[in-house]
Design a protein around this motif. Structure first.
Motif, mmCIF file in Angstrom:
data_model
loop_
_atom_site.group_PDB
_atom_site.id
_atom_site.type_symbol
_atom_site.label_atom_id
_atom_site.label_comp_id
_atom_site.label_asym_id
_atom_site.label_seq_id
_atom_site.Cartn_x
_atom_site.Cartn_y
_atom_site.Cartn_z
ATOM 1 N N GLY A 54 0.932 -0.997 -0.027
ATOM 2 C CA GLY A 54 -0.014 0.161 0.100
ATOM 3 C C GLY A 54 0.772 1.248 -0.009
ATOM 4 N N GLY A 55 0.276 2.193 0.101
ATOM 5 C CA GLY A 55 0.851 3.744 -0.004
ATOM 6 C C GLY A 55 -0.341 4.820 0.207
ATOM 7 N N PRO A 56 0.287 6.011 0.387
ATOM 8 C CA PRO A 56 -0.718 7.176 0.448
ATOM 9 C C PRO A 56 -1.075 7.683 -0.971
ATOM 10 C CG PRO A 56 1.717 7.719 1.016
ATOM 11 C CD PRO A 56 1.722 6.266 0.762
ATOM 12 N N MET A 57 -0.316 7.439 -1.893
ATOM 13 C CA MET A 57 -0.703 7.811 -3.376
ATOM 14 C C MET A 57 -1.819 7.221 -3.930
ATOM 15 S SD MET A 57 1.886 5.970 -3.143
ATOM 16 C CE MET A 57 3.435 7.155 -3.042
ATOM 17 N N ASN A 58 -2.215 7.823 -5.106
ATOM 18 C CA ASN A 58 -3.404 7.084 -5.955
ATOM 19 C C ASN A 58 -2.891 6.821 -7.044
ATOM 20 O OD1 ASN A 58 -5.190 7.322 -3.615
ATOM 21 N ND2 ASN A 58 -5.385 9.431 -4.293
ATOM 22 N N VAL A 59 -3.699 5.774 -7.924
ATOM 23 C CA VAL A 59 -3.174 5.374 -9.046
ATOM 24 C C VAL A 59 -3.235 6.449 -10.056
ATOM 25 C CG1 VAL A 59 -3.669 3.924 -11.193
ATOM 26 C CG2 VAL A 59 -3.774 2.987 -8.624
ATOM 27 N N ASP A 60 -4.212 7.395 -10.103
ATOM 28 C CA ASP A 60 -4.412 8.575 -11.011
ATOM 29 C C ASP A 60 -3.284 9.700 -10.463
ATOM 30 O OD1 ASP A 60 -5.321 9.882 -8.697
ATOM 31 O OD2 ASP A 60 -7.446 9.828 -9.375
ATOM 32 N N GLN A 61 -2.201 9.544 -9.748
ATOM 33 C CA GLN A 61 -1.294 10.594 -9.524
ATOM 34 C C GLN A 61 -0.054 10.157 -10.309
ATOM 35 O OE1 GLN A 61 -1.664 10.523 -5.204
ATOM 36 N NE2 GLN A 61 -2.844 12.166 -5.325
#
Length: 249
Positions: A54-61
């Motif tokens: 996991g991670g705090p970013m999103n795929v659309d970033q």
């Protein structure tokens, strides 16, 4: 020695409970932490499997985090090579994106413990058959979700998020929830300023204490379940047993 490649996005999201299972099986772990090595391009062909955390970013970033594009390409290659792949939270979303599916905000965020409802496909799935005797509560921390990849086996849902788990082919799984998280890791997430701020954007501050109490209560069941579910994934990484051919008499 068998080797597994692990995509990590921040130091605060490690393998957790999955780490000792891999080590006990004698599997060598190679972390690629993209927050430290954003230009890394590891060769998945050199490894026996892949875990995407996991991670705090999103795929659309991807414009802000270009490594997300690298990851989806490598994940797609691993699936094509039929290597065991496990995507957790952001990893499940990246696996879906690698398979051509849309990743988008969930109608509501899920942070805390939620009841997981398994579906008919779970009964025949080597990982999710262990959820058969429920109910089971799993730890969540996400605001995005995904459409199921074409042809994927839909394995689980919650009331607030339809697509919680799926399997692509026979070797790749996406889990939206954090079955790898132990109590220390969850308390670490709850204790960060970023974690507290995210929770308080959607609920009042008392929710943090309620999540801590639920963590202590639900992990009694969740950690043995984690052993069984991830244990099945680890078996896929082990070399095939040699068959002894007995001489005829």
């Amino acid at each position: 020695m068998r080797r597994i490649l692990v995509f990590q996005h921040v130091a605060s999201e490690p393998l957790g409970h999955l780490d000792p299972l891999l080590r006990r099986a004698g599997i060598r772990i190679r972390y690629v932490n993209f927050s430290r090595e954003p230009r890394a391009e590891p060769d998945v062909r050199k490894y026996d499997g892949l875990v995407v955390l996991g991670g705090p970013m999103n795929v659309d970033q991807a414009a802000r985090h270009p490594h997300l594009t690298t990851e989806t390409s490598i994940i797609a290659e691993a699936v094509e090579l039929e290597k065991p792949v496990l995507g957790i939270c952001l990893g499940a979303q990246l696996l879906a994106a690698a398979m051509g599916s849309d990743v988008h905000p969930n109608p509501v965020p899920e942070i805390g413990w939620y009841r997981l409802n398994t579906l008919a496909n779970a009964r025949e799935d080597r990982l999710f058959r262990h959820f058969e005797h429920g109910p089971h509560y799993v730890f969540q921390w996400h605001a995005y979700t995904f459409k199921l990849p074409a042809g994927a086996a839909h394995l689980a849902r919650t009331r607030a998020c339809r697509n919680q788990a799926y399997r692509v082919g026979d070797h790749a799984w996406g889990l939206q929830f954090h079955l790898e998280a132990d109590e220390a890791l969850i308390n670490r997430w709850l204790g960060t300023p970023q974690g507290r701020s995210e929770i308080e954007r959607h609920w009042d501050a008392r929710r943090i204490a309620r999540i801590r109490a639920a963590t202590h209560r639900h992990l009694i069941q969740a950690q043995p379940l984690s052993d069984r579910v991830f244990g099945e994934f680890v078996k896929l990484l082990e070399p095939p047993r040699r068959q002894t051919v007995l001489a005829s008499r």
